[in-house]
Write an enzyme that holds these catalytic residues in place. Sequence first.
Site, PDB file in Angstrom:
ATOM      1  CG  ASP A 184      -1.931   1.102   1.235  1.00 13.89           C
ATOM      2  OD1 ASP A 184      -2.007   1.855   0.245  1.00 13.89           O
ATOM      3  OD2 ASP A 184      -2.646   1.242   2.245  1.00 13.89           O
TER       4      ASP A 184
ATOM      5  CB  CYS B 136      -4.160   6.650  -2.861  1.00  8.66           C
ATOM      6  SG  CYS B 136      -2.440   7.156  -2.681  1.00  8.66           S
TER       7      CYS B 136
END
Length: 478
Positions: A399, A426
């Site tokens: 992540d 993201c």
Amino acid sequence: MSRKGPKNQVFENVSIIDIAEEGKGVGKADDFVLFVEKAIPGDVVDVMVYRAKKNFGEARIVDLKKASEHRVKPFCEHFGTCGGCKWQHMTYDAQLQFKQKSVSDALSRLAKIEVGDMLPIIASPADRYYRNKLEFTFSNKRWLYDGENREDETLNMNALGFHIPGRFDKILDVHHCYLQAEPSNDIRNKIDEFAKQNGYTYYDLRSHEGNLRNLIIRTSSTGELMVIVVFAYADEEAVNKLMNFVEAEFPEITSLLYILNEKKNDTIFDQDVVAWKGPEYIHEEMLGIQFRIGPKSFYQTNSIQALRLYEITRDFAGFKGDELVYDLYTGAGTIANFVAGNVKEVVGVEYVPSAIEDAKINSAINNITNTKFYAGDMKDVLSAEFVVEHGKPHVIITDPPRAGMHPDVVARLMEIEAEKIVYVSCNAATQARDLLVLKEKYDTVKIQPVDMFPHTQHVENVVLLKLRPLPASPKEKS
């Protein structure tokens, strides 16, 4: 249609056909591409170019000739001046549609991945008041509204709010923000009112004078509340007076803290925290797992969608219970601790040492004993020796920040050859860049976008990769 030209050129009757990565509408005038602020696909607009390159320009709407079917009235009085919530003039259904498309376009165009089976984006249950953390800035350089005369000596130029995009020294004095639930607005407005009435000096971002610098408010799904006031220098009387006021006015605050930051930048990660009232932390909770959140802790800002994101990550991995898992860019160990009960062991790695300390605490307060955490630069920590020491992982969860993974880290993943990689991102563009390399050995099995930030162009995306079996040798085939 007007011919192409330099800055300040006006183009008429431009049809907006797409949304760009940064959230601007996309139109064309012959072969000249226009990125138009506040434009929505379906709009027909006249625009003026304010920044021009050879083949494209950035523009503003001067006349809305035809409104898109997706266009709605913005709900916030600060829309268009504040740099946040740039898509609130678009229906939420349309936002989801364009976010889904942005992920699909990035993976198909940049990573050359088939996205036909991509799962529908998961909407946020709340599209307002969904953030658990906001940071406001005190400034003596308030952004003036239309009609205000900067030569008027009676104007109060102090402000407590958000930075104006592209103007680091100008702050929008926010009246009501729809991002964080109450008492966030009440706390900010009453502190601002008290400070102005009592002659507190607001920070000057150019000359670095003035005492009040920042206000940070953190809420949690458990109902706990943290407020942090950042001062520029030690003025014991001023500090005590303001902190006493906040404590008395808002007894519901769980953790009331302050920081003295004498540096010229606003980062607080290297600053000491003083607990005025209560502990230096509050708690979040996911499925019975508690996470201690300090003033410097990283935690997903949309608590409800964070749970959904981690559930998807866990489910994509398809744990059986005997796996060794590497959790890269583990932060405060939220994912690592969330999945620890489903696996044999989790090894987390993170650049920020204080985050690793948070991760260890989060394991301890939940009596989780099968996690290990290490701090350091990912490309240096994740070495061949590290894998030998800790074992080859069955599953890697990664992540990374918006910039994606360092090329050396991607290369290491190719060497490790874990059976599965769950890539949480993201930024679909940098995720696609990394997937383009990983696809040499991995098949993309599942793709799941998740909307964490309504009314913005940002979107999270989770991808499940599975190691492709080696071709059978001639002997095995026979």
